[in-house]
Structures are given as C-alpha cells and as structure tokens.
Design a protein around this motif. Structure first.
Motif, mmCIF file in Angstrom:
data_model
loop_
_atom_site.group_PDB
_atom_site.id
_atom_site.type_symbol
_atom_site.label_atom_id
_atom_site.label_comp_id
_atom_site.label_asym_id
_atom_site.label_seq_id
_atom_site.Cartn_x
_atom_site.Cartn_y
_atom_site.Cartn_z
ATOM 1 N N ALA A 222 19.985 -3.751 9.877
ATOM 2 C CA ALA A 222 21.079 -3.071 10.575
ATOM 3 C C ALA A 222 22.155 -2.548 9.628
ATOM 4 O O ALA A 222 22.738 -1.490 9.863
ATOM 5 C CB ALA A 222 21.702 -4.021 11.598
ATOM 6 N N VAL A 223 22.450 -3.295 8.568
ATOM 7 C CA VAL A 223 23.543 -2.912 7.660
ATOM 8 C C VAL A 223 23.026 -2.732 6.236
ATOM 9 O O VAL A 223 23.796 -2.735 5.282
ATOM 10 C CB VAL A 223 24.680 -3.969 7.679
ATOM 11 N N HIS A 224 21.718 -2.528 6.112
ATOM 12 C CA HIS A 224 21.093 -2.510 4.789
ATOM 13 C C HIS A 224 20.859 -1.073 4.330
ATOM 14 O O HIS A 224 19.728 -0.639 4.107
ATOM 15 C CB HIS A 224 19.788 -3.304 4.818
ATOM 16 N N ASP A 225 21.983 -0.348 4.192
ATOM 17 C CA ASP A 225 21.908 1.058 3.813
ATOM 18 C C ASP A 225 21.876 1.213 2.294
ATOM 19 O O ASP A 225 22.567 0.473 1.590
ATOM 20 C CB ASP A 225 23.129 1.796 4.379
ATOM 21 N N LEU A 226 21.100 2.174 1.833
ATOM 22 C CA LEU A 226 21.099 2.460 0.402
ATOM 23 C C LEU A 226 21.985 3.656 0.075
ATOM 24 O O LEU A 226 22.605 3.707 -0.971
ATOM 25 C CB LEU A 226 19.671 2.749 -0.087
ATOM 26 N N GLY A 227 22.046 4.612 0.992
ATOM 27 C CA GLY A 227 22.806 5.837 0.735
ATOM 28 C C GLY A 227 24.272 5.680 1.113
ATOM 29 O O GLY A 227 24.696 4.661 1.655
ATOM 30 N N ASP A 228 25.050 6.693 0.785
ATOM 31 C CA ASP A 228 26.478 6.627 1.076
ATOM 32 C C ASP A 228 26.762 6.956 2.542
ATOM 33 O O ASP A 228 27.790 6.576 3.086
ATOM 34 C CB ASP A 228 27.245 7.593 0.166
ATOM 35 N N THR A 229 25.840 7.671 3.171
ATOM 36 C CA THR A 229 26.007 7.974 4.597
ATOM 37 C C THR A 229 24.909 7.241 5.370
ATOM 38 O O THR A 229 23.794 7.732 5.498
ATOM 39 C CB THR A 229 25.897 9.479 4.858
ATOM 40 N N PRO A 230 25.257 6.032 5.858
ATOM 41 C CA PRO A 230 24.270 5.201 6.561
ATOM 42 C C PRO A 230 23.657 5.937 7.746
ATOM 43 O O PRO A 230 24.333 6.724 8.409
ATOM 44 C CB PRO A 230 25.108 4.019 7.058
ATOM 45 N N CYS A 336 -0.671 16.405 -5.211
ATOM 46 C CA CYS A 336 -2.094 16.254 -4.895
ATOM 47 C C CYS A 336 -2.205 15.483 -3.581
ATOM 48 O O CYS A 336 -1.199 15.127 -2.976
ATOM 49 C CB CYS A 336 -2.838 15.541 -6.030
ATOM 50 N N ASP A 337 -3.403 15.232 -3.139
ATOM 51 C CA ASP A 337 -3.570 14.587 -1.821
ATOM 52 C C ASP A 337 -4.149 13.167 -1.941
ATOM 53 O O ASP A 337 -4.854 12.706 -1.073
ATOM 54 C CB ASP A 337 -4.439 15.449 -0.902
ATOM 55 N N LEU A 338 -3.804 12.498 -3.043
ATOM 56 C CA LEU A 338 -4.329 11.129 -3.229
ATOM 57 C C LEU A 338 -3.512 10.073 -2.487
ATOM 58 O O LEU A 338 -3.975 8.939 -2.305
ATOM 59 C CB LEU A 338 -4.385 10.784 -4.722
ATOM 60 N N GLY A 339 -2.297 10.434 -2.106
ATOM 61 C CA GLY A 339 -1.477 9.452 -1.396
ATOM 62 C C GLY A 339 -0.296 10.116 -0.710
ATOM 63 O O GLY A 339 0.168 11.183 -1.132
ATOM 64 N N ARG A 340 0.149 9.486 0.376
ATOM 65 C CA ARG A 340 1.387 9.903 1.047
ATOM 66 C C ARG A 340 2.267 8.666 1.114
ATOM 67 O O ARG A 340 1.760 7.546 1.091
ATOM 68 C CB ARG A 340 1.085 10.380 2.475
ATOM 69 N N TRP A 341 3.561 8.874 1.171
ATOM 70 C CA TRP A 341 4.426 7.695 1.269
ATOM 71 C C TRP A 341 5.647 8.010 2.133
ATOM 72 O O TRP A 341 6.027 9.171 2.308
ATOM 73 C CB TRP A 341 4.845 7.197 -0.109
ATOM 74 N N GLU A 342 6.203 6.958 2.681
ATOM 75 C CA GLU A 342 7.403 7.081 3.514
ATOM 76 C C GLU A 342 8.409 6.047 3.040
ATOM 77 O O GLU A 342 8.053 4.929 2.688
ATOM 78 C CB GLU A 342 7.062 6.820 4.983
ATOM 79 N N SER A 343 9.668 6.440 3.091
ATOM 80 C CA SER A 343 10.736 5.555 2.647
ATOM 81 C C SER A 343 12.017 6.001 3.311
ATOM 82 O O SER A 343 12.261 7.198 3.463
ATOM 83 C CB SER A 343 10.848 5.649 1.126
ATOM 84 N N GLY A 344 12.808 5.057 3.752
ATOM 85 C CA GLY A 344 14.065 5.411 4.402
ATOM 86 C C GLY A 344 15.215 5.341 3.431
ATOM 87 O O GLY A 344 15.036 5.036 2.251
ATOM 88 N N SER A 345 16.409 5.573 3.907
ATOM 89 C CA SER A 345 17.590 5.461 3.048
ATOM 90 C C SER A 345 18.184 4.060 3.165
ATOM 91 O O SER A 345 19.383 3.846 3.084
ATOM 92 C CB SER A 345 18.618 6.524 3.441
ATOM 93 N N GLY A 346 17.283 3.072 3.374
ATOM 94 C CA GLY A 346 17.718 1.684 3.455
ATOM 95 C C GLY A 346 16.523 0.790 3.711
ATOM 96 O O GLY A 346 15.379 1.245 3.671
ATOM 97 N N GLY A 347 16.786 -0.463 3.967
ATOM 98 C CA GLY A 347 15.699 -1.401 4.231
ATOM 99 C C GLY A 347 15.102 -1.954 2.961
ATOM 100 O O GLY A 347 15.739 -1.938 1.904
ATOM 101 N N TYR A 348 13.871 -2.427 3.051
ATOM 102 C CA TYR A 348 13.289 -3.170 1.935
ATOM 103 C C TYR A 348 11.935 -2.670 1.459
ATOM 104 O O TYR A 348 11.363 -3.252 0.538
ATOM 105 C CB TYR A 348 13.190 -4.665 2.305
#
Lengths: 427, 427
Positions: A222-230, A336-348
């Motif tokens: 809930a409060v685990h933001d990485l960026g400056d604008t949660p 290339c098309d060997l992998g895709r990834w997802e990541s948010g501006s927070g979390g673990y």
C-alpha cells in the motif's frame, strides 16, 4: 538475438558461445538468491530505533498498559495508522501480530469452518468450495486454499488488474466460488496497480456472487512506492459503501516491509459485521496481540507522514536494485522476443516471462550456476504454470553488484534455454 | 457458623446481621476484580528492561538476523530455554509468538482438520470427537473444544492430578476420545501438582487410547513457584520415552506470566514426528514468529538460573496476595462447612467450593457489591458446574489492601448465600 530468423548454423554458433559463457559463470561458484520478497539488511536497519523506543513508557495513548493481556483488536493509535493505510474508518480495523499472512489464514479459516454469518454459512458445509486467483499471483495465497481443500480457478492479470469480464463471468455463473485473492497495488509479481474501474467492479462482485462470497484484498504494498509520484489506488471500502457490499471485502496490510519483516504489525480491515464475527473465533485462539510491539510502531510512526518519510528511505535503497534488473533485461531482451517483463513503480517484484516451456529450465540452469530463483510455476495455483513461462524476480536482498552478477547469469540462462529450444524445434 | 445445628431464630438473626453488613459494603461503591489470572503492574515492571535490551544488536547466537523473515520454529537460544522449562531435548521445542493459547488452538486444529499422521488421521473424519477434561479446569481449554464441536467428558481432579482410574477407564473404552487437557503443575484452578505416578500413567494413555489420541499438556506454571522449595513435576516426555508413547503428548508453556502477559514468548514441545507435521500446517499460516522478541527474552534470561531469579521476584510480589486470601478464608471458614478451598504453592489461582447450589448466587451477590468474580461454572465444560459450587479466585492483580476488602465482600456473600439457603431448606 532473433531466433526465428537465424540459420541453423547461427543457432549452433550461439549455443556454443552461450554455453562457454555459462560454464565460465558456473566456475565462479556463485551463491546468490533472488527468490523471496525480503527486505535487505540495509532496509531493516532503518527501523533499528524500535529497540528502546518506549523509554520505559509502555502505556498507550488511551492509558492501556500494553504489557498485560487483552485488547483483541489492538491499540487505538495503530488502528488509526491502519485505517489511513487502508483508507477505511478506524473502527473498521483490527491490529494483529507480526504476520498479515496469519490474519489471512485465520480469516479464510473462519469463513470455511465457522462462517461469517453464523455456523450455517460456513463454506465447508457445501462442497466444492472455490476461489478465483488472478495469475500470475502469490504462492502463499494459493497455499492457504490448497491446505483447506479449496479449489482454485484462474483469470489473467492485466496491467489494470484482473481480467474483469472473465472474473465477473465466473463469479456470476458459479455459486461455489466463495473467494477471490487480490494484491491490488504493485501486485505480486507483476507490479500492476488495479485501476479505479477495476476496484469499482470488484466492489460490485458481492452483488452477483453466491452467498458467503468474500474478496481477500491483500494490500501488502500500500505504501511501498518507488517513484516520486505514488500510484493511486481507489478505496475499495468506499466503493463497497456506494454499492452496499461492505461485507464482501476483507482487507489486509502489514509493516513487515516497512519495519521488520519478522517483527512487524499486521492489519485487517472489514465491516463491523465481519470484524465482530471474526473476533468471535479469534478470541478462542488468543487473548490478544502483542500490544507492546504495536506501541513501538506507533512511537516510530506518529503519523502517516512519518511513515511515508520512512518509506522514501526504503525506496532510495531498493530503487537502484530494481533499476539494475530492468536495465539488464532491457539490454538483453529489449529488441528481441526471448522474454517479456512487467514491473510497477513499487512493490517487491519483477515478473518475467520466457518463451513458453522454458521457465523450469531457466530456473534449473540458474540454480546450477549458483543463482536461486523462485521455482517455476510458483506464481500459479498448484505450482502449475500452463505455459511454463513465468519467473518471479525478487531484487531487494542482494546489493547492486551481486544483482548485476545474478542478472548476467539469468540473461545467459534465458538465452541458452531459448536457443536450445529453437534448435530442438528445428530438428 | 454451624448452620445445620442452628435454630431457625439463629439463622434469621444471622441473615439480618449479614444483610446489614452486605448493604454497608455495597454502599462503598467498590470496583474490584478477582476474575482473570493476570500479572499485576508491579510484576510486569520486573521486565521493563526488555525495551532497549538489544542495544542495536539484532543478531541471534547462530548469526540469524532476527529482524527478517524465516525460522518457523524460533531461535536456538529460546529453544534451549523452552527445553529446560519443559524438560525435553532442544530439538523437541518450537518457539512461537506471544500466546501459548494460539499454539494450543493451532495444535488442536491441526489434529482436527489436517491430522498429525496425514490427512486420513484428521479427527474431523470421524464423529463424534471427544476430549476428557479434568474438572475444575481452565475455561479457555474448554472454549477451543467447543469452537471445534469437540464433545467434552469430565473426570474429577484430585490433589495429585486427575482421577486416573476414571480417566483410564474412559480412554480405554471409548475410541472417540482423542484428547485430554492437563495443567500439570499448580493446576488451574486448584493448584494441584500431578504426582510422579499420575504423570507416568498419563504417559501410558497412548497405549490404551484409540488412534490419534493426544494429551495437551499445558505447563503454564512450570516455573511459577511461590514457596522456597518448588514442587517437583516429573518429565512427561521422559515417561513417554520409557513407554514408547512420545507421539501421544504435546506440551505448551509461555513467558506470559514471566515477562509481559501480552508480549511474551510461547513454547510447544513434542516428538520430532509431531513437530514436523505441525510445522507443515503452521508454515501455511505464517512465515515465522517474532524472532526479535524471542531475542529480547534470550538476552533477559541468558540461563534458566536467571529466569528462576526473576521468578523469585514475582513470588515476593504475589505471595502476600495469596496469603491475604487464604488467611481470610481460614478465618471465615476454617471451622465450619460453608466452604472448602484448594491452593498450591504456586500458580495463579485459589479454587473455592461453596455448599452445592450457591456459586452463581455468590458471584451475583459479589458483583452487586462491586467485586467481580469469574462467572460460576467457568471452570467446567460448557460453563456448567453440576454442583454450582466452584469459584475460581485470582488474587494477583489487586494489591493487598484491595484484596482484603474484596475478600471481606466475598466472605459475607458466601455466608449470606449459605444462610439464606439454610433458611429456605428448613421451610
């Protein structure tokens, strides 16, 4: 690396080169671990003031001697903090012990064995009992269902939350569905944040689901933001109030990744009716939570603002670790098309998808080179990823230099497994 | 006061005098509480050094960072302490969170729902499931059974433990009996200490009981001695080893009445087979206990001797409180048959028995005069004392002056209820 356009000779050449690189990495006898979402020692030290913070004063704001028994739902100042984190009223919060996972287990157990609306409503009285799990998701949620013999159905996660058309369709047509697991902000593992429209629709599920349906809303980040604008997350309880479905959602949070992972404070938020029912069975199993540790937390965080300040220090530590992983993924697989990834501006976590059929092999190769990854399949119910594709990367524990090495291994393993698969496919 | 020899006129006279005394006490608007076995603030303060005791060093003896996740069975130094308290091997101990009641609930739940010997052994697969409860006993034990729908049978407590002939007879002839609750030292509420012969025979129950039988051995007062020569309790695990019944007993203890009632550390001790099975389901509900609080305890008690020193300070505080209650009981009822009482040389309670049919009335009268007593019947399963006779007195929280007043009220209430009963019986 464009495998599909490459000649057979080129593939063979790549395989030899990658193999040489892999063997060279193997010879380094690495011992690195990207498996669990744990804070690093550096992060834990941010809360070292917790020891001694009471300065001999064990009395909470309302005069409660926190050292003694009692207070099944925790001390007031921590209810306040939990209410602010989960965007609910203070009276809708129960403050527990060191583990929100325990509160989740107890809440599911309560619904299963004792019933939120009296014994007749216990899920165990009807079989089968089913849950919907957005995938990829969190293995410990799945384990609770599996332990209680609750069948799990899946819907895909999107960048805005679960696929709501698929979810509503399931819930509307199958009265055996009694629950839904959600990690609404910086979802484990994709990092997705549920959009306001998704939150609104999940709050509405209580109107189309069968009796006894509950959403288990694990707002772990809930409060685990990485960026400056949660990222903003709509208050699901507010949405429920508008739709008259307050009893359909039970929320969870904890300070495990705010203060100490093993010695934090857990929160549960729910309607008065749900909380009262839950306290009935909780009170059989305990006289009350550790209020002294709750008081330590209240002293460390006299306000939500103080907590946000603290979280910015966490972000400073782990942001470069996320960046290291993402930079290497971009450099290796951005074109290339060997992998895709997802990541948010927070979390673990960072969620990575190999070409179908390669996740288990990549995890095996990495382990053999001294880099532990979360077992392939862990992000799916029963440990079965139908595409054998998803790998969860947890970048917080190793330092940047270690991560850099671990990701070199990871990249080589993905490439090697992909090239070998391409060769095998051609034959 | 010899009621049975008194004339009708004498009884009427006593009733008038007692009533006057009672009304006078009522007019004092007292607010005293003898209900729960809680430490007093003075006792809790003995452990105030806990806050700040780590001096910034959160690392346990084997190098574990106690702040982080993990370690489902606790830190080594606390396993050692638990093993010494419960007279078992270190490897037979699991160290938990702040509540041994929670461990007891989880252990009973595990046996009931998941099975110590695999899913087929889950008690819930056969109905009815029964427990034997020595009476008078502890209401929170009974509540766990009631919550899970486990039927309770009773056997009488004697000064040496449960009536073993009755107990063995039940266990031998009724395979539905799956459990037994025991508080073996300074039993709640009578203060009885199980004799070596009783411990031996309880260790043998596993040989005559049906499949899946477990003794729940709640050694809550293992080190809570009041006298200078502590009562000796035989090691039940040693007795089990001799009889090959190691899997039939699960032990519990905690520091709730050693350090902080709400923020102590709980212990469970059991055979390797039982512990492994239990950890299987425990690990679904938690990643691990609060190891930081365990480390605080290990630092406060570097040895069992240090713990015993600490317990002597507790004894100094509460011994005069027990003496105050016992002196008043002796003075009032030592030479008549209006009440009997039992009390050990340790523990937290005094067990008082009125003439049959008067406990509820005494509790009602005392409450109306501002003295809260544990509800009559609480010391029996389902809250039903067949004789309506037993009242549990908890003397630790009030100071001696308060206790003195509370006991004046108690004595008057017992006498008044007894006289009124005698009058009613004559009519």
């Amino acid at each position: 690396m464009q495998l599909d356009q490459a000649t057979a000779e080129k593939l063979q050449q790549w395989e030899r080169d990658l193999n040489a690189e892999y063997e060279q990495l193997q010879s380094r006898s690495l011992n690195l671990d990207l498996t669990r979402g744990k804070p690093s020692a550096e992060q834990l030290s941010l809360s070292n003031a917790m020891d001694g913070i009471l300065a001999g004063d064990y009395t909470s704001a309302d005069g409660t001697d926190t050292r003694n028994y009692g207070g099944i739902d925790g001390i007031k100042e921590m209810k306040r903090l939990g209410a602010e984190i989960l965007q609910v009223d203070d009276g809708e919060v129960l403050v527990g012990g060191n583990s929100s996972l325990t509160l989740m287990f107890q809440a599911v157990l309560h619904a299963y064995l004792f019933g939120f609306d009296g014994p007749q409503s216990a899920w165990s009285r009807q079989q089968p009992v089913q849950f919907v799990c957005p995938v990829p998701g969190y293995d410990r949620h799945f384990a609770i269902c599996e332990q209680l013999g609750i069948e799990m159905l899946t819907v895909p996660m999107t960048a805005a939350g679960p696929d709501m058309d698929a979810l509503e369709n399931l819930v509307r047509n199958d009265p055996a569905i009694k629950g839904l697991w959600c990690v609404p902000k910086y979802s484990n593992p994709t990092g997705a944040v549920y959009s306001a429209a998704v939150v609104e629709r999940i709050a509405g599920l209580g109107r189309i689901a069968g009796a006894g349906f509950r959403v288990f809303w694990d707002n772990a980040y809930a409060v685990h933001d990485l960026g400056d604008t949660p990222a903003a997350l709509a208050s699901i309880m507010d949405c429920c109030r508008k739709q008259g479905t307050e009893d359909s959602v039970i929320q969870f949070a904890s300070t495990s990744k705010i203060t100490f992972a093993g010695a934090g404070v857990a929160f549960m938020a729910a309607s008065a009716a749900n909380l009262n029912a839950f306290k009935g069975s909780l009170g059989i199993a305990t006289i009350g939570p550790d209020k002294v540790n709750q008081l330590r937390h209240a002293r460390l965080f006299p306000s939500l603002a103080a907590l946000h300040d603290h979280m910015r220090k966490h972000a400073q530590i782990i942001k470069p670790r996320f960046a290291c992983v993402l930079d290497q993924l971009e450099a290796a697989f951005g074109h290339c098309d060997l992998g895709r990834w997802e990541s948010g501006s927070g979390g673990y976590f960072i969620s990575f998808s190999t070409r179908p059929g390669l996740a288990a092999e990549v995890v095996r190769l990495a382990a053999a080179a001294g880099v532990k990854l979360t077992p392939a399949g862990a992000t799916f119910p029963y440990g079965r990823d139908p595409d054998d594709s998803n790998i969860r990367i947890a970048p917080t524990v190793p330092n940047v230099a270690e991560l850099d090495t671990a990701m070199q291994v990871f990249v080589i393993c993905v490439k090697l497994a992909s090239v070998r698969q391409a060769i095998a496919t051609r034959q």
